[in-house]
Design a protein around this motif. Structure first.
Motif: not given
Length: 294
Positions: A7, A9-10, A35-37, A70-71, A96, A120
């Motif tokens: 993951l 992260k932002s 994946s990412h935020e 996102v995700g 984001d 989002c």
């Protein structure tokens, strides 16, 4: 195939006041499947390779743009390991929901705003099926990405405003590429209804594609495509059937002479009308009226 997913992260990427990150990366085999935020717009600027998204793999080349919500898990890989082949270079624009909110006063079109919000997460539309790709046919996306990268790399007075403007341009340009044709088809359908209505109201007059082109401001060729798409018939066939359909209504509902009805639906020659009527209906106008109890 099950992969280990990291993951992103932002806070590791979105560290400025706009919560925006833009880079130009040479893809390799070291970046993990992740994946990412945040939302990610990825543009292939050079080379060839593969884009692994969830459980699918897509060959990629210059001009391809992917939007990753996102995700969603993904990673780019070059075609060959090592420095031998042409490098796979990708522009990435990350932001984001904070940026989406900042764009709200700029993006006045509700469909574009809703589209960004769906990326989002947090609603039923944001799922593995919501990632998508588009092709940069005219270089407009590449130009925006290059300007984003330059403005991000060498900020100056007004950079925040410029970046907001460029992100909004990116979102709108990509939205048009993805959904513009569908919007145009919807608009065409609504306007084509006016063309059909015009035909119905002017059946007694000569009607040509040239007339309809002048009225609708569509080219004759585009009108031909619309008739085929919306009626399954050529313009000539549609007009002929519309005239005969109207003549059937008049034969059933009035006592006018057949010759008068023929003129009311655009036929000046009674023999031509009789021939076309029998071809379509299977009976002469008089036989049809008789069987209808007229």
């Amino acid at each position: 195939m099950n992969r280990t997913t990291e993951l992103f992260k932002s806070e590791a990427y979105l560290q400025n006041n706009l919560r925006l990150f833009v880079n130009r990366a040479t893809e390799d085999f070291n970046v993990p499947f992740h994946s990412h935020e945040f939302i990610e717009y990825c543009y292939v600027a050079q080379g060839k390779g593969y884009h692994h998204i969830e459980n699918e793999t897509f060959p990629v080349h210059k001009g391809m743009l992917y939007v990753i919500p996102v995700g969603i898990s993904h990673v780019f890989r070059p075609s060959t390991p090592g420095p031998a082949g042409e490098p796979l270079i990708v522009y990435n624009c990350l932001f984001d929901n904070y940026m989406v909110d900042r764009l709200s006063p700029i993006l006045l079109d509700d469909p574009v705003q809703e589209h960004l919000k769906s990326l989002c997460g947090g609603n039923e539309r944001s799922s593995a099926s919501s990632y998508f790709n588009a092709f940069d046919r005219d270089g407009s996306i590449e130009s925006i990405m290059q300007r984003l990268y330059r403005e991000m790399s060498v900020p100056s007075i007004g950079s925040a405003t410029m970046l907001l403007s460029l992100v909004s341009q990116l979102a709108i340009t990509v939205y048009r590429l993805k959904y513009g044709d569908a919007d145009k088809r919807s608009a065409d359908a609504a306007d084509f209804t006016n063309v059909i209505q015009y035909i119905g109201e002017h059946l007694s007059e000569p009607i040509t594609l040239s007339d309809l082109s002048h009225i609708s401001r569509w080219s004759i060729r585009h009108l031909q495509r619309l008739f085929q798409r919306h009626s399954g018939q050529s313009f000539g066939s549609y007009l002929q059937n519309a005239r005969i359909h109207k003549s059937c209504e008049l034969l059933r509902g009035s006592s006018r002479k057949v010759s008068v009805i023929a003129e009311l639906v655009g036929y000046r020659d009674i023999d031509s009308f009789n021939a076309v009527f029998k071809k379509i209906v299977g009976q002469s106008p008089s036989e049809y009226r008789s069987l209808q109890g007229g």
